[in-house]
Structures are given as structure tokens and as C-alpha cells.
Write a protein that holds these residues in place. Structure first.
Motif, short mmCIF file in Angstrom:
data_model
loop_
_atom_site.label_atom_id
_atom_site.label_comp_id
_atom_site.label_asym_id
_atom_site.label_seq_id
_atom_site.Cartn_x
_atom_site.Cartn_y
_atom_site.Cartn_z
N ASP A 1 3.65 -6.73 -56.69
CA ASP A 1 5.08 -7.09 -56.55
C ASP A 1 5.70 -6.38 -55.35
N CYS A 2 5.41 -5.09 -55.20
CA CYS A 2 5.97 -4.32 -54.08
C CYS A 2 5.48 -4.85 -52.74
N MET A 3 4.21 -5.16 -52.65
CA MET A 3 3.67 -5.67 -51.38
C MET A 3 4.30 -7.02 -51.05
N GLN A 4 4.47 -7.87 -52.05
CA GLN A 4 5.09 -9.18 -51.81
C GLN A 4 6.54 -9.01 -51.36
N ALA A 5 7.25 -8.07 -51.98
CA ALA A 5 8.64 -7.82 -51.59
C ALA A 5 8.71 -7.31 -50.15
N MET A 6 7.80 -6.39 -49.79
CA MET A 6 7.82 -5.87 -48.43
C MET A 6 7.49 -6.95 -47.41
N LYS A 7 6.53 -7.81 -47.73
CA LYS A 7 6.20 -8.92 -46.83
C LYS A 7 7.40 -9.86 -46.68
N GLY A 8 8.05 -10.16 -47.79
CA GLY A 8 9.22 -11.02 -47.75
C GLY A 8 10.37 -10.41 -46.97
N ASP A 9 10.60 -9.12 -47.20
CA ASP A 9 11.66 -8.42 -46.47
C ASP A 9 11.38 -8.39 -44.97
N LEU A 10 10.11 -8.17 -44.61
CA LEU A 10 9.75 -8.14 -43.20
C LEU A 10 9.93 -9.53 -42.57
N ALA A 11 9.56 -10.57 -43.32
CA ALA A 11 9.75 -11.92 -42.80
C ALA A 11 11.23 -12.21 -42.57
N THR A 12 12.07 -11.78 -43.51
CA THR A 12 13.51 -11.96 -43.35
C THR A 12 14.02 -11.19 -42.15
N LEU A 13 13.56 -9.97 -42.02
CA LEU A 13 13.97 -9.14 -40.89
C LEU A 13 13.50 -9.75 -39.58
N GLY A 14 12.37 -10.43 -39.63
CA GLY A 14 11.81 -11.04 -38.42
C GLY A 14 12.69 -12.11 -37.82
N SER A 15 13.63 -12.63 -38.60
CA SER A 15 14.52 -13.64 -38.05
C SER A 15 15.52 -13.03 -37.06
N THR A 16 15.69 -11.71 -37.11
CA THR A 16 16.62 -11.05 -36.18
C THR A 16 15.94 -9.99 -35.32
N TRP A 17 14.71 -9.62 -35.67
CA TRP A 17 14.03 -8.53 -34.97
C TRP A 17 12.66 -9.03 -34.52
N ARG A 18 12.52 -9.31 -33.26
CA ARG A 18 11.24 -9.77 -32.73
C ARG A 18 10.98 -9.06 -31.41
N ASP A 19 10.27 -7.95 -31.48
CA ASP A 19 9.86 -7.25 -30.27
C ASP A 19 8.49 -6.62 -30.53
N ALA A 20 8.02 -5.85 -29.61
CA ALA A 20 6.69 -5.23 -29.75
C ALA A 20 6.62 -4.33 -30.97
N GLN A 21 7.70 -3.63 -31.25
CA GLN A 21 7.72 -2.72 -32.40
C GLN A 21 7.62 -3.51 -33.71
N TYR A 22 8.28 -4.64 -33.77
CA TYR A 22 8.20 -5.50 -34.95
C TYR A 22 6.76 -5.96 -35.17
N HIS A 23 6.13 -6.44 -34.11
CA HIS A 23 4.75 -6.93 -34.23
C HIS A 23 3.79 -5.80 -34.60
N GLU A 24 4.03 -4.61 -34.09
CA GLU A 24 3.21 -3.44 -34.44
C GLU A 24 3.36 -3.14 -35.93
N PHE A 25 4.60 -3.13 -36.41
CA PHE A 25 4.84 -2.86 -37.83
C PHE A 25 4.22 -3.96 -38.70
N GLN A 26 4.34 -5.20 -38.26
CA GLN A 26 3.77 -6.33 -38.98
C GLN A 26 2.24 -6.17 -39.11
N ALA A 27 1.60 -5.74 -38.03
CA ALA A 27 0.15 -5.52 -38.05
C ALA A 27 -0.22 -4.38 -38.99
#
Length: 96
Positions: free
Chosen positions: A31-57
């Protein structure tokens, strides 16, 4: 716990309880991992830079490790349940 002869004393109820706790912990982890993935996807709509992609990886790498842990936990849970049943059979056969 074991006695002087090396025999182990196992409480099957405690083994089963731990197996259930392990399963619940894995469910919470999922549940926690799914929530974090969902939160990151939501955040990705406003935050898209190298740091975002690094955190995503990094999150993807952690998710893979969590999946490995969960698979091992499932195997452990099944073994604990088998061990509990075996202990119960032994206890029944040694009762007077």
C-alpha cells in the motif's frame, strides 16, 4: 528455545501469528509503495527535471527491492505455516 538434548520447543500459535503479521506487513508495504508511486506521478505533472527523473529511478529501484522482499516473505510465511502444523502434530503425538 531448546532443552539440553537439543530438542526445540515451538509454539505453533506464535508461528502462525508471526506468519499473519508478516502477511499484514507486506500488505502495508505494498500500500505504501503504491501511494508513493501515485504521489510521484501526481507530482510529475508539475515537476519534470533531472532531479525528478533521478528520484523516479531511485523509487523504481526501491520498488524492485521491495518486490524481492515480498516474494521471500511469502515463501517464509508458507514455511512458518507448515512448521506450525508440523509442531502441532508433534505436540499431539507426545501428549499422554
Amino acid at each position: 528455545m531448546s532443552d539440553e538434548s537439543g530438542q526445540a520447543y515451538v509454539d505453533p500459535t506464535k508461528l502462525e501469528a508471526y506468519a499473519r503479521e508478516l502477511a499484514l506487513g507486506c500488505a502495508r508495504l505494498t500500500d505504501c509503495m503504491q501511494a508513493m508511486k501515485g504521489d510521484l506521478a501526481t507530482l510529475g505533472s508539475t515537476w519534470r527535471d533531472a532531479q525528478y527523473h533521478e528520484f523516479q529511478a531511485k523509487l523504481a529501484a526501491v520498488a524492485r527491492q521491495v518486490d524481492v522482499f515480498k516474494a521471500e516473505a511469502v515463501r517464509a510465511q508458507l514455511q512458518l505455516e507448515l512448521d506450525a502444523e508440523a509442531a502441532r502434530r508433534i505436540h499431539r503425538s507426545t501428549l499422554p
